[in-house]
Write a protein that holds these residues in place. Structure first.
Motif, PDB file in Angstrom:
ATOM      1  N   VAL A 196     -31.598 -72.903 -43.301  1.00  0.00           N
ATOM      2  CA  VAL A 196     -30.965 -71.691 -42.780  1.00  0.00           C
ATOM      3  C   VAL A 196     -31.487 -71.448 -41.366  1.00  0.00           C
ATOM      4  N   LEU A 197     -30.572 -71.265 -40.417  1.00  0.00           N
ATOM      5  CA  LEU A 197     -30.938 -71.008 -39.016  1.00  0.00           C
ATOM      6  C   LEU A 197     -30.161 -69.799 -38.512  1.00  0.00           C
ATOM      7  N   ARG A 198     -30.874 -68.952 -37.730  1.00  0.00           N
ATOM      8  CA  ARG A 198     -30.199 -67.804 -37.133  1.00  0.00           C
ATOM      9  C   ARG A 198     -29.276 -68.232 -35.995  1.00  0.00           C
ATOM     10  N   ARG A 199     -29.637 -69.322 -35.325  1.00  0.00           N
ATOM     11  CA  ARG A 199     -28.839 -69.804 -34.191  1.00  0.00           C
ATOM     12  C   ARG A 199     -28.615 -71.311 -34.329  1.00  0.00           C
ATOM     13  N   TYR A 200     -27.372 -71.694 -34.236  1.00  0.00           N
ATOM     14  CA  TYR A 200     -27.057 -73.126 -34.264  1.00  0.00           C
ATOM     15  C   TYR A 200     -27.660 -73.838 -33.061  1.00  0.00           C
ATOM     16  N   GLY A 201     -27.883 -73.082 -31.984  1.00  0.00           N
ATOM     17  CA  GLY A 201     -28.472 -73.686 -30.789  1.00  0.00           C
ATOM     18  C   GLY A 201     -29.882 -74.194 -31.005  1.00  0.00           C
ATOM     19  N   ASP A 202     -30.553 -73.775 -32.099  1.00  0.00           N
ATOM     20  CA  ASP A 202     -31.901 -74.261 -32.392  1.00  0.00           C
ATOM     21  C   ASP A 202     -31.901 -75.642 -33.045  1.00  0.00           C
ATOM     22  N   VAL A 203     -30.720 -76.167 -33.364  1.00  0.00           N
ATOM     23  CA  VAL A 203     -30.618 -77.491 -33.986  1.00  0.00           C
ATOM     24  C   VAL A 203     -30.809 -78.559 -32.915  1.00  0.00           C
ATOM     25  N   PRO A 204     -31.623 -79.595 -33.182  1.00  0.00           N
ATOM     26  CA  PRO A 204     -31.713 -80.695 -32.221  1.00  0.00           C
ATOM     27  C   PRO A 204     -30.378 -81.441 -32.151  1.00  0.00           C
ATOM     28  N   THR A 212     -23.790 -80.618 -32.157  1.00  0.00           N
ATOM     29  CA  THR A 212     -22.542 -81.338 -31.866  1.00  0.00           C
ATOM     30  C   THR A 212     -21.413 -80.423 -31.429  1.00  0.00           C
ATOM     31  N   GLN A 213     -21.584 -79.093 -31.582  1.00  0.00           N
ATOM     32  CA  GLN A 213     -20.556 -78.140 -31.168  1.00  0.00           C
ATOM     33  C   GLN A 213     -21.187 -77.096 -30.248  1.00  0.00           C
ATOM     34  N   PRO A 214     -21.250 -77.369 -28.948  1.00  0.00           N
ATOM     35  CA  PRO A 214     -21.907 -76.427 -28.011  1.00  0.00           C
ATOM     36  C   PRO A 214     -21.300 -75.032 -28.026  1.00  0.00           C
ATOM     37  N   GLY A 215     -20.035 -74.906 -28.381  1.00  0.00           N
ATOM     38  CA  GLY A 215     -19.397 -73.599 -28.387  1.00  0.00           C
ATOM     39  C   GLY A 215     -19.851 -72.696 -29.514  1.00  0.00           C
ATOM     40  N   MET A 216     -20.692 -73.192 -30.399  1.00  0.00           N
ATOM     41  CA  MET A 216     -21.130 -72.398 -31.553  1.00  0.00           C
ATOM     42  C   MET A 216     -22.641 -72.175 -31.549  1.00  0.00           C
ATOM     43  N   VAL A 217     -23.288 -72.266 -30.404  1.00  0.00           N
ATOM     44  CA  VAL A 217     -24.753 -72.217 -30.356  1.00  0.00           C
ATOM     45  C   VAL A 217     -25.315 -70.888 -30.840  1.00  0.00           C
ATOM     46  N   ASN A 218     -24.517 -69.801 -30.775  1.00  0.00           N
ATOM     47  CA  ASN A 218     -25.025 -68.498 -31.202  1.00  0.00           C
ATOM     48  C   ASN A 218     -24.646 -68.159 -32.648  1.00  0.00           C
ATOM     49  N   ASP A 219     -24.026 -69.102 -33.342  1.00  0.00           N
ATOM     50  CA  ASP A 219     -23.615 -68.854 -34.727  1.00  0.00           C
ATOM     51  C   ASP A 219     -24.804 -68.998 -35.676  1.00  0.00           C
ATOM     52  N   ALA A 220     -24.789 -68.202 -36.753  1.00  0.00           N
ATOM     53  CA  ALA A 220     -25.750 -68.396 -37.845  1.00  0.00           C
ATOM     54  C   ALA A 220     -25.269 -69.575 -38.684  1.00  0.00           C
ATOM     55  N   ILE A 221     -26.215 -70.398 -39.138  1.00  0.00           N
ATOM     56  CA  ILE A 221     -25.851 -71.655 -39.799  1.00  0.00           C
ATOM     57  C   ILE A 221     -26.583 -71.787 -41.127  1.00  0.00           C
ATOM     58  N   LEU A 222     -25.860 -72.289 -42.128  1.00  0.00           N
ATOM     59  CA  LEU A 222     -26.441 -72.659 -43.411  1.00  0.00           C
ATOM     60  C   LEU A 222     -26.024 -74.088 -43.718  1.00  0.00           C
ATOM     61  N   GLY A 223     -27.013 -74.983 -43.764  1.00  0.00           N
ATOM     62  CA  GLY A 223     -26.763 -76.368 -44.151  1.00  0.00           C
ATOM     63  C   GLY A 223     -27.307 -76.608 -45.549  1.00  0.00           C
ATOM     64  N   LEU A 224     -26.506 -77.258 -46.407  1.00  0.00           N
ATOM     65  CA  LEU A 224     -26.916 -77.389 -47.811  1.00  0.00           C
ATOM     66  C   LEU A 224     -26.459 -78.731 -48.361  1.00  0.00           C
TER      67      LEU A 224
END
Length: 598
Positions: free
Chosen positions: A104-112, A115-127
């Protein structure tokens, strides 16, 4: 004691959990009946986003061999997301692939490497989607930032995405467990569909291979069929030298090799992967051939990655080797497929050699007659037996009653095939010359048709086809019986035409009409199936130009002095028609049985 605000918050949380549980049951039910993999994945990712109130998401499947996650479906995602492949360390999928747990990440931009620069401020859940301890898929779910009220002194506040909670992770994890079952079922269904399609192609390849009794032409057709229908880029067929069983002769090539390799090559069977297959009588599959000391580069050929060599056997004899080479890995399914082809080639090569030995025209005619008989009776029955046997296990698992019905039908077909084969074997025991042998099938047909007549024999055959699910209507009003020898040929023509409908046409209904007119006798078989383009017929296939089935029907019609015609329109069915002139109908006897319709 809880305050009124805390009590209200707990009540809202409880109500939200109840709604989510009902939603979870609903979405599980919605995916449980879908068996097509791609629509299923699209539905799953859409339902996953709905379940936890997300704005967008993707679902990917794991390729364990390559160590990547491939995005297969998305919801509200950019088009370039589909088909992307991410390995460990790339995007949220790469993190989950490495950790095998929810992230779980608050910002997609924290992902190394996002792949989608336009979503860097989105909250992300990878499962991960797990099946029996293995990761088979991946959810990547996101929430977009929402506008917020102005900050202090009227300054605009930065939009924020609502983060994912433990409850979101728990709900999606439960959904992923059921999604894994649905994905596994869809993959099993897809595999069965793939095997069915492979079986259909194998049938076509077999028809091509067995359509010619000249050895050189047979081998060329086999190599071309393996390349064109099965998709292997480089094909080679080597035969054991009849004068030197320790030597392989390679002079038949298909695919790319045909254009770059010329001439005949001889090599001992104690060399190379092909030699190993011939010597050991075992299938040899090698991926990364450069690390196998047995590998010998095909003379004049390019470097390849994988090689598969299958011995061509007939009884206790090794006739040669069917070999394919590719730039991509091969697996056991390729080996199984080519073993089926090699088995058919073994019979075809043996038949071709027998044909070459026979020098007399009478012997040639006899073998062609037997080939027609085998094709029109035993081969058709065995093809039906094979199809039912291939589907028996899956049918039994779905419905034991359906499995029992298929076992009963399998027994009926095998008994009929055994009876046909015994009759053919009894013909082969004749000690007389070709004329006596040629009279044997007429005697057997006379016995059967004398008891039932052409209409009776057709009626019995129609009932057998009905047991296999094909709707056939027989029209015989006005038919005047012919001599037994002529009715035998007409019955075989009708039998072959109906077999082609069952095998190729995907028809719902077939009309068979046999009638007598002032001009002679007419036999017509008309189906409402898929039809085919007569300008683009595939040589060697049952409904194609030069196919064994059409050729034998034409030969039988011509032996009666008749006219044979085929008319087919794609999407509008096919009509096969045979007209026998009245001059060939002498000596006929009228039967009351001919004046009824089925």
């Amino acid at each position: 004691m809880a305050t009124t605000r805390e009590w209200a918050r707990r009540t809202r949380r409880r109500d939200r959990d109840l709604i989510r549980q009902r939603s979870l049951r609903s979405v599980i039910e919605s995916i449980s009946g879908e068996l097509e993999l791609q629509p299923l994945l699209t539905r799953i990712v859409h339902q996953a986003c709905t379940l936890i109130e997300a704005d967008h998401g993707t679902i990917g499947l794991v390729d364990e061999g390559r160590g990547v996650v491939r995005t297969e479906a998305g919801f509200n995602m950019p088009p370039n997301e589909l088909g992307s492949e991410l390995s460990i360390g790339e995007g949220i999928a790469g993190l989950v692939l490495e950790a095998r747990r929810p992230i779980v990440l608050r910002r997609y931009g924290d992902v190394p490497k996002p792949t989608q620069p336009g979503m860097v401020n989105d909250a992300i859940l990878g499962l991960p989607i797990m099946w029996r301890g293995s990761m088979i898929g991946f959810f990547g779910i996101g929430r977009s930032p929402k506008p917020v009220k102005s900050g202090r002194r009227g300054a605009p506040a930065r939009p924020r995405a609502r983060p994912f909670t433990k409850a979101d992770v728990a709900a999606l994890s439960e959904f992923a467990r059921h999604a894994a079952i649905a994905i596994r079922n869809a993959r099993t269904y897809e595999l069965e569909q793939y095997r069915t399609e492979r079986l259909r192609i194998i049938s076509r390849v077999g028809g091509i291979i067995t359509s010619d009794l000249r050895l050189g032409d047979l081998l060329k057709k086999a190599a071309d069929a393996v390349h064109e229908l099965l998709g292997y880029p480089n094909v080679a067929i080597a035969l054991i030298d009849p004068d030197d069983p320790r030597t392989l002769i390679l002079d038949t090539l298909g695919g790319h090799y045909r254009s770059i390799i010329h001439g005949e090559y001889r090599f001992p069977i104690d060399q190379g992967i092909m030699g190993t297959a011939a010597r050991t009588r075992e299938t040899i599959l090698v991926n990364d051939v450069t690390n196998d000391p047995r590998y010998l580069q095909t003379p004049g050929g390019a470097e390849v990655y994988a090689e598969l060599a299958v011995p061509i056997l007939f009884g206790d004899s090794v006739l040669g080797v069917l070999n394919v080479e590719t730039d991509d890995p091969l697996d056991d399914s390729d080996a199984e497929l080519l073993r089926l082809v090699a088995d058919q080639m073994g019979v075809a090569i043996s038949n071709a050699r027998l044909h070459a030995v026979a020098g007399e025209l009478a012997a040639n005619e006899e073998r062609n007659r037997l080939a027609r008989e085998l094709h029109d009776s035993v081969t058709q029955l065995l093809f039906s037996v094979t199809l039912i046997a291939q589907s028996l296990g899956a049918a039994w698992r779905r419905d034991p009653a359906e499995g029992e019905r298929r076992v009963e039908r399998l027994l009926q077909l095998s008994q009929t095939a055994l009876a046909e084969m015994r009759a053919l074997l009894s013909e082969l025991r004749f000690a007389g010359g070709a004329a006596e042998n040629a009279a044997a099938p007429v005697a057997r047909a006379a016995d059967s048709l004398r008891r039932h007549g052409l209409v009776g024999a057709l009626r019995r055959h129609v009932r057998e086809l009905a047991a296999d699910g094909l709707s056939v209507r027989l029209h015989s009003r006005g038919y005047v019986p012919l001599p037994v020898e002529q009715e035998f040929e007409l019955f075989r023509i009708a039998q072959e035409a109906l077999h082609n409908v069952s095998k190729h046409a995907a028809a719902r209904a077939v009309d068979v009409r046999v009638a007598s007119t002032a001009d002679g006798t007419l036999l017509r078989v008309r189906d409402d199936g898929s039809g085919f383009d007569q300008r683009q017929l595939v040589p060697g296939v049952g409904r194609g130009s030069g196919g064994h089935g059409l050729r034998t029907m034409r030969e039988r019609a011509e032996s009666l002095g008749g006219r044979f015609a085929v008319v087919s329109i794609p999407g509008k069915g096919t009509t096969v028609e045979i007209a026998i002139p009245a001059g060939y109908a002498s000596g006929r006897v009228v039967s009351n049985d001919a004046r009824s319709d089925v």
